[in-house]
Design a protein around this motif. Structure first.
Motif, mmCIF file in Angstrom:
data_model
loop_
_atom_site.group_PDB
_atom_site.id
_atom_site.type_symbol
_atom_site.label_atom_id
_atom_site.label_comp_id
_atom_site.label_asym_id
_atom_site.label_seq_id
_atom_site.Cartn_x
_atom_site.Cartn_y
_atom_site.Cartn_z
ATOM 1 N N HIS A 1 17.446 49.894 55.956
ATOM 2 C CA HIS A 1 17.759 48.728 56.760
ATOM 3 C C HIS A 1 19.033 49.161 58.463
ATOM 4 C CE1 HIS A 1 16.973 45.966 59.987
ATOM 5 N NE2 HIS A 1 17.973 44.925 59.872
ATOM 6 N N ALA A 2 19.832 48.637 57.705
ATOM 7 C CA ALA A 2 21.646 48.480 57.798
ATOM 8 C C ALA A 2 22.547 49.415 57.984
ATOM 9 C CB ALA A 2 22.429 47.454 57.190
ATOM 10 N N LEU A 3 23.211 49.509 58.844
ATOM 11 C CA LEU A 3 24.387 50.748 59.264
ATOM 12 C C LEU A 3 25.758 50.180 58.761
ATOM 13 C CD1 LEU A 3 25.243 53.770 59.863
ATOM 14 C CD2 LEU A 3 25.871 52.588 61.982
ATOM 15 N N LEU A 4 25.636 49.983 57.437
ATOM 16 C CA LEU A 4 26.891 50.079 56.587
ATOM 17 C C LEU A 4 28.237 50.129 56.577
ATOM 18 C CD1 LEU A 4 24.914 49.985 53.365
ATOM 19 C CD2 LEU A 4 24.657 47.478 54.583
ATOM 20 N N PRO A 5 29.866 48.913 57.174
ATOM 21 C CA PRO A 5 30.880 49.573 56.802
ATOM 22 C C PRO A 5 31.067 50.063 55.348
ATOM 23 C CG PRO A 5 30.488 47.373 57.612
ATOM 24 C CD PRO A 5 28.925 47.920 56.663
ATOM 25 N N PRO A 6 32.104 51.037 55.511
ATOM 26 C CA PRO A 6 32.147 51.796 54.126
ATOM 27 C C PRO A 6 32.937 51.141 52.786
ATOM 28 C CG PRO A 6 33.356 52.731 55.771
ATOM 29 C CD PRO A 6 32.715 52.006 56.368
ATOM 30 N N ASP A 7 33.175 50.188 53.214
ATOM 31 C CA ASP A 7 33.709 49.180 52.246
ATOM 32 C C ASP A 7 32.301 48.386 51.439
ATOM 33 O OD1 ASP A 7 36.236 50.358 52.088
ATOM 34 O OD2 ASP A 7 36.698 48.164 52.822
ATOM 35 N N THR A 8 31.309 47.693 52.471
ATOM 36 C CA THR A 8 30.381 47.019 52.159
ATOM 37 C C THR A 8 29.604 48.562 51.197
ATOM 38 O OG1 THR A 8 30.550 45.891 54.235
ATOM 39 C CG2 THR A 8 28.240 45.941 52.803
ATOM 40 N N PHE B 1 17.693 43.380 44.089
ATOM 41 C CA PHE B 1 17.074 44.273 43.894
ATOM 42 C C PHE B 1 16.693 45.121 45.602
ATOM 43 C CE2 PHE B 1 14.740 48.456 43.695
ATOM 44 C CZ PHE B 1 15.952 49.414 43.324
ATOM 45 N N GLU B 2 15.282 43.709 45.694
ATOM 46 C CA GLU B 2 14.635 44.330 46.633
ATOM 47 C C GLU B 2 15.170 43.738 47.953
ATOM 48 O OE1 GLU B 2 11.002 42.424 45.850
ATOM 49 O OE2 GLU B 2 10.304 44.032 44.783
ATOM 50 N N SER B 3 16.566 42.752 47.782
ATOM 51 C CA SER B 3 17.102 41.596 48.231
ATOM 52 C C SER B 3 17.695 42.860 48.899
ATOM 53 C CB SER B 3 17.946 40.710 48.390
ATOM 54 O OG SER B 3 18.484 39.809 49.355
ATOM 55 N N ILE B 4 18.612 44.069 48.370
ATOM 56 C CA ILE B 4 19.800 45.176 48.755
ATOM 57 C C ILE B 4 19.450 45.986 48.839
ATOM 58 C CG2 ILE B 4 21.861 46.489 47.869
ATOM 59 C CD1 ILE B 4 22.743 44.321 45.824
ATOM 60 N N GLY B 5 17.717 46.323 48.084
ATOM 61 C CA GLY B 5 17.084 47.608 49.145
ATOM 62 C C GLY B 5 16.798 47.533 50.616
ATOM 63 N N GLY B 6 17.017 46.576 51.095
ATOM 64 C CA GLY B 6 15.932 45.965 52.794
ATOM 65 C C GLY B 6 17.338 45.983 53.140
ATOM 66 N N PHE C 1 6.964 51.899 58.882
ATOM 67 C CA PHE C 1 8.852 51.669 58.465
ATOM 68 C C PHE C 1 9.630 51.360 59.943
ATOM 69 C CE2 PHE C 1 12.270 54.314 60.174
ATOM 70 C CZ PHE C 1 12.520 54.563 58.861
ATOM 71 N N LEU C 2 9.996 50.687 58.995
ATOM 72 C CA LEU C 2 11.246 49.784 60.298
ATOM 73 C C LEU C 2 12.755 49.705 59.744
ATOM 74 C CD1 LEU C 2 9.171 46.138 61.314
ATOM 75 C CD2 LEU C 2 10.281 48.599 62.822
ATOM 76 N N ALA C 3 12.672 50.677 59.032
ATOM 77 C CA ALA C 3 14.297 51.481 58.691
ATOM 78 C C ALA C 3 15.142 51.799 59.088
ATOM 79 C CB ALA C 3 13.676 51.603 57.114
ATOM 80 N N PRO C 4 15.774 51.443 60.456
ATOM 81 C CA PRO C 4 17.089 52.084 60.511
ATOM 82 C C PRO C 4 18.102 52.042 59.400
ATOM 83 C CG PRO C 4 16.667 50.146 61.557
ATOM 84 C CD PRO C 4 15.731 49.974 60.882
ATOM 85 N N ALA C 5 19.196 53.539 59.570
ATOM 86 C CA ALA C 5 19.947 53.873 58.599
ATOM 87 C C ALA C 5 20.152 52.810 57.668
ATOM 88 C CB ALA C 5 20.578 55.126 59.802
ATOM 89 N N THR C 6 21.156 53.784 56.658
ATOM 90 C CA THR C 6 22.660 53.045 55.673
ATOM 91 C C THR C 6 23.058 53.636 55.508
ATOM 92 O OG1 THR C 6 21.561 53.388 53.924
ATOM 93 C CG2 THR C 6 20.203 52.259 54.953
#
Length: 353
Positions: free
Chosen positions: A253-260, A244-249, A82-87
């Motif tokens: 994995h990332a904390l995303l800005p709301p618009d992103t 699909f996998e790229s966006i899934g990463g 597991f290496l998946a920080p929140a999104t």
């Protein structure tokens, strides 16, 4: 051309064919660049085996020594479970519930009557309404989760044990040689720069900091086109699966800005072959709605798992969709689950309860 040259050309062609046939690491527990890093390590294992065969056939011993110099033991494909920080998805649960309440409804309807596009658009709308605070450049994104590895180095899928881990990812701008820390199996190790980034890994697809994510286009079509530009291309791949996998990463994995986040959900809805599965299960056995896509080349289905009540992100799972050399149709191919996420000021320090 000498016989040695012919042998080397044949060997190179064989390696290229093996790389093409090797399925990508299933799931989204790693940043996109880390998937290819570990895939390359598996190919190096194949190189070592080939080198030993060449040695038995009289290949130059000095060449073999140079090939193997400094290489660690690759008897097992090392892939932290597991290496998946929140999104933004991990934040989206309360947002979707809030949106439903504002519109006079209950929890998001994820029944069979709703298409995957409708579910993703609801996620997009909720994420876009978020007032989540951004993470500072001097802070770290903390995640605690669990998951299981599947080792393919024997030629068959061997399921590893469920293993919990914690990770801290740096948000520092500019190239970084140390990207954070991971704690797993009682050991804490640095997360180093991507393979080949001798000056450090810059913010980007392989290191998606909050600041970098905020610079991405928010229009879903432009966003998908941009991902097509920055996602590495490999011969023989299913390009839609790669996106699909790229966006899934980022989803995993990332904390995303709301618009992103809003743009990403709508971009996923534009990818052909993305489906909704009602009975997806994460590594903790939590049942939910799955956003999935089948990789026809490798025969692997990857599902992002969401809570059926509030559509918050739970984790991912994957399995074989047909019989392959690695296993039978329906065989398990990996999973993960998010347990806790937070923003902290220092790597290695757990968030305050």
């Amino acid at each position: 051309m000498t016989g040695t040259d012919n042998g080397r050309e044949a060997y190179a062609a064989e390696r290229a064919e093996l790389a093409r046939l090797l399925p990508p690491a299933p799931g989204t527990d790693l940043p996109p660049g880390r998937h290819e890093h570990h895939r390359e390590r598996l190919m190096n294992l194949i190189d070592d085996d080939t080198a030993r065969t060449r040695g038995r056939n009289g290949a130059d011993a000095q060449d073999r020594a140079r090939e193997r110099a400094g290489r660690p033991d690759r008897s097992r494909l090392l892939r932290p479970s597991f290496l998946a920080p929140a999104t933004a998805l991990a934040v989206a649960g309360a947002l979707v519930l809030g949106y439903a309440a504002q519109n006079g409804g209950g929890p998001a309807d994820t029944g069979d009557t709703r298409s995957v596009s409708q579910v993703l658009l609801r996620m997009s709308d909720a994420a876009g309404r978020s007032d989540a605070l951004p993470i500072r450049d001097d802070q770290f994104l903390y995640t605690r989760g669990t998951g299981r590895d599947v080792d393919l180095t024997s030629g068959k899928a061997v399921i590893g044990p469920l293993e919990e881990s914690e990770s801290w990812y740096s948000q520092k701008p500019g190239p970084q040689k140390k990207l954070g820390l991971i704690r797993q199996g009682g050991h804490t190790s640095p997360i180093n720069a991507e393979l080949g980034d001798s000056e450090g890994t810059r913010p980007g697809l392989n290191r998606p900091t909050y600041r970098w994510l905020a610079t991405l286009p928010t229009d879903p079509r432009q966003l998908l086109d941009y991902f097509d530009e920055i996602t590495p291309k490999f011969e023989g791949e299913d390009r839609d699966q790669a996106l699909f996998e790229s966006i899934g990463g980022l989803v995993g994995h990332a904390l995303l800005p709301p618009d992103t986040a809003a743009g990403l959900f709508e971009a996923v809805a534009l990818i052909p072959g993305v489906t909704r599965t009602p009975d997806a299960v994460d590594a903790l056995g939590r049942k939910g709605v799955g956003i999935a896509r089948d990789d026809e080349r490798s025969g692997v289905r990857t599902e992002w798992v969401f809570d059926p009540e509030d559509l918050s992100y739970l984790g991912w799972s994957s399995h074989l969709t047909r019989d392959t050399e690695y296993g039978k149709k329906g065989d398990f191919m990996g999973d993960s689950a998010v347990i806790e996420t937070a923003v902290v000021d220092k790597a290695g320090v757990k968030p305050q309860s």
